[in-house]
Design a protein around this motif. Structure first.
Motif, PDB file in Angstrom:
ATOM      1  N   THR A 112      91.679  -6.730  43.928  1.00  0.00           N
ATOM      2  CA  THR A 112      91.172  -7.739  43.002  1.00  0.00           C
ATOM      3  C   THR A 112      92.321  -8.542  42.397  1.00  0.00           C
ATOM      4  O   THR A 112      93.320  -7.982  41.941  1.00  0.00           O
ATOM      5  CB  THR A 112      90.373  -7.075  41.868  1.00  0.00           C
ATOM      6  N   CYS A 140      96.372 -20.961  32.630  1.00  0.00           N
ATOM      7  CA  CYS A 140      95.801 -19.819  33.361  1.00  0.00           C
ATOM      8  C   CYS A 140      96.461 -19.738  34.737  1.00  0.00           C
ATOM      9  O   CYS A 140      95.871 -20.122  35.759  1.00  0.00           O
ATOM     10  CB  CYS A 140      94.292 -19.945  33.482  1.00  0.00           C
ATOM     11  N   CYS A 143      94.938 -18.972  38.565  1.00  0.00           N
ATOM     12  CA  CYS A 143      93.477 -18.979  38.508  1.00  0.00           C
ATOM     13  C   CYS A 143      92.840 -19.455  39.805  1.00  0.00           C
ATOM     14  O   CYS A 143      91.713 -19.051  40.123  1.00  0.00           O
ATOM     15  CB  CYS A 143      92.997 -19.836  37.339  1.00  0.00           C
ATOM     16  N   ALA A 146      92.197 -16.374  41.956  1.00  0.00           N
ATOM     17  CA  ALA A 146      91.654 -15.186  41.299  1.00  0.00           C
ATOM     18  C   ALA A 146      90.151 -15.051  41.525  1.00  0.00           C
ATOM     19  O   ALA A 146      89.442 -16.040  41.679  1.00  0.00           O
ATOM     20  CB  ALA A 146      91.948 -15.235  39.804  1.00  0.00           C
ATOM     21  N   SER A 147      89.686 -13.815  41.519  1.00  0.00           N
ATOM     22  CA  SER A 147      88.251 -13.546  41.576  1.00  0.00           C
ATOM     23  C   SER A 147      87.718 -13.089  40.228  1.00  0.00           C
ATOM     24  O   SER A 147      86.506 -13.054  40.011  1.00  0.00           O
ATOM     25  CB  SER A 147      87.948 -12.481  42.631  1.00  0.00           C
ATOM     26  N   ILE A 149      88.509 -13.619  35.974  1.00  0.00           N
ATOM     27  CA  ILE A 149      89.224 -14.443  35.003  1.00  0.00           C
ATOM     28  C   ILE A 149      89.042 -13.860  33.610  1.00  0.00           C
ATOM     29  O   ILE A 149      87.921 -13.494  33.211  1.00  0.00           O
ATOM     30  CB  ILE A 149      88.698 -15.894  35.008  1.00  0.00           C
ATOM     31  N   ARG A 172      84.979 -15.343  38.601  1.00  0.00           N
ATOM     32  CA  ARG A 172      85.523 -16.678  38.836  1.00  0.00           C
ATOM     33  C   ARG A 172      84.418 -17.732  38.913  1.00  0.00           C
ATOM     34  O   ARG A 172      84.589 -18.856  38.388  1.00  0.00           O
ATOM     35  CB  ARG A 172      86.343 -16.652  40.144  1.00  0.00           C
ATOM     36  N   GLN A 173      83.285 -17.411  39.507  1.00  0.00           N
ATOM     37  CA  GLN A 173      82.244 -18.417  39.700  1.00  0.00           C
ATOM     38  C   GLN A 173      81.553 -18.815  38.399  1.00  0.00           C
ATOM     39  O   GLN A 173      80.816 -19.813  38.362  1.00  0.00           O
ATOM     40  CB  GLN A 173      81.204 -17.943  40.720  1.00  0.00           C
ATOM     41  N   SER A 176      84.838 -22.836  35.094  1.00  0.00           N
ATOM     42  CA  SER A 176      85.320 -23.995  35.841  1.00  0.00           C
ATOM     43  C   SER A 176      86.800 -24.185  35.550  1.00  0.00           C
ATOM     44  O   SER A 176      87.319 -23.715  34.529  1.00  0.00           O
ATOM     45  CB  SER A 176      84.534 -25.254  35.473  1.00  0.00           C
ATOM     46  N   ILE A 177      87.476 -24.871  36.453  1.00  0.00           N
ATOM     47  CA  ILE A 177      88.920 -25.086  36.336  1.00  0.00           C
ATOM     48  C   ILE A 177      89.194 -26.580  36.228  1.00  0.00           C
ATOM     49  O   ILE A 177      88.693 -27.371  37.033  1.00  0.00           O
ATOM     50  CB  ILE A 177      89.662 -24.479  37.542  1.00  0.00           C
ATOM     51  N   ILE A 194      91.162 -23.397  32.042  1.00  0.00           N
ATOM     52  CA  ILE A 194      89.863 -22.825  32.424  1.00  0.00           C
ATOM     53  C   ILE A 194      88.848 -23.142  31.340  1.00  0.00           C
ATOM     54  O   ILE A 194      89.197 -23.256  30.156  1.00  0.00           O
ATOM     55  CB  ILE A 194      89.945 -21.302  32.660  1.00  0.00           C
TER      56      ILE A 194
END
Length: 383
Positions: A112, A140, A143, A146-147, A149, A172-173, A176-177, A194
């Protein structure tokens, strides 16, 4: 290559061929402003993100020194990649989670990739099921690959006796970035903003960063805030190593285009290279000696005391600051060619200076170390 005399004995040799690919593609990384997913996957395959995960969950349980040497070596190829890889240390933070949550994360995927942004903590509302998290956080790093956050939160009815921040973990989903990372140093770390918009996070999926781990493996008894500083500082050591190795090859192999003596034949270069080499090796020796001594105490079941923690932080500051100074020396030795856009010495100088600017390693941490040595007040989380 001079680095060979101090190169780590890697348990996983797959990292070595990856260095060439990273060097070849680091310009691509900078254009993207992040390390691309295929390289993150290769870092995962090489064991970077499972380094401190317990073996029973599929991890490798490396020592701090073994992990740091790997990050140092990656940083000789590219500082940004070393920086992103350094977040393999996140297992140490996450050990403050309830054990069942920690086990759920790493049993599902021991590789992970976690990234987090803490400041400024955003107010989180207590709701059914946990906390409702909204806000925006800068810096971040990593990011994009990454899965999982983490984001810093504050809770109205929670006291702050330790002064340490609470983090909420989100898939992560669910966030938003915003691509805000436009810098001249550590360009490919992808340290974007983020944004969370009403994400409900169970309380068990929050933790106080730097608080006591709820697991008892040896690595979780090593001071977590010290290790958090060390994994960043070692990027500066690797970057400075790359600069000196490049200069050494240049001095031995490349003739002057003006007919002047080669770089290696110039007395001032000889003197400066000798000074730089001594400074880098001295900082590196202090860094690893302090870490290894503390690790042996951990393995023996001894408590790491306040003064020893201060030394761990001081060694990290010294490594970062000397890495920046040595990379700058190499840049000056490189002469007028080093000012070309994208030149390796310019890149190394700016990247190493950027490492030394981090809050864990900056000029103010000299004061914190001195205060800690003299039993004076230090900032929250130090040492």
């Amino acid at each position: 290559m001079l680095h060979g005399s101090t190169a780590p004995h890697l348990k996983n040799p797959t990292i070595i061929p990856l260095l060439d690919e990273i060097r070849e593609r680091r310009d691509e990384f900078e254009k993207l402003t992040y390390v691309p997913p295929d390289i993150v996957r290769k870092l995962q395959s090489a064991g970077i993100y499972r380094a401190f995960v317990p073996r029973k969950l599929g991890g490798d349980e490396l020592s701090p020194g073994e992990f740091l040497e790997t990050i140092e070596l990656l940083s000789t190829a590219d500082a940004s990649t070393g920086w992103v890889a350094s977040f393999g240390v996140s297992t140490i933070y996450l050990a403050a989670l309830p054990p069942d949550v920690f086990n759920e994360i790493y049993r599902k995927d021991p590789d992970t990739v976690f990234a987090g942004a803490i400041f400024p903590p955003q107010r989180a509302e207590r709701v059914t099921g946990g906390f409702k998290v909204s806000g925006r956080w800068p810096y971040c790093s990593g990011c994009m690959g990454a899965s999982l956050i983490g984001a810093g939160i504050s809770i109205e009815d929670e006291g702050k006796p330790s002064g340490l921040p609470r983090m909420a973990l989100m898939p992560r989903q669910s966030i938003s970035i915003r691509h805000t990372w436009e810098t001249v140093g550590l360009v490919a770390t992808g340290s974007h903003d983020i944004v969370a918009d009403g994400v409900v996070v169970p309380e068990s999926w929050t933790f106080v960063r730097g608080s006591k781990p709820q697991l008892d493996h040896a690595i979780f008894r090593f001071p977590s805030m010290a290790l958090a500083a060390q994994v960043l500082a070692v990027v500066g050591l690797g970057t400075a190593r790359e600069a000196l190795d490049w200069l050494h090859r240049e001095a031995l192999e490349k003739p002057s285009i003006t007919g002047a003596p080669t770089i290696g034949a110039r007395p001032y270069i000889q003197a400066e290279l000798g000074k730089a080499e001594a400074r880098l090796r001295s900082a590196r020796a202090f860094f690893y000696e302090t870490i290894d001594n503390s690790w042996q105490r951990v393995l023996a079941g001894d408590e790491i005391g306040h003064q020893e923690r201060v030394m761990l932080r001081l060694a990290a500051t010294q490594a970062a600051q000397e890495g920046a100074a040595v990379a700058q020396m190499a840049f000056f030795m490189g002469g007028s060619s080093a000012i070309q856009r994208g030149h390796v010495l310019a890149r190394c100088m700016i990247d190493a200076a950027s490492v030394a600017q981090h809050a864990f390693l900056g000029t103010g941490t000299w004061t914190s170390a001195g205060a800690g040595m003299l039993a004076q007040p230090t900032p929250a989380g130090y040492p």
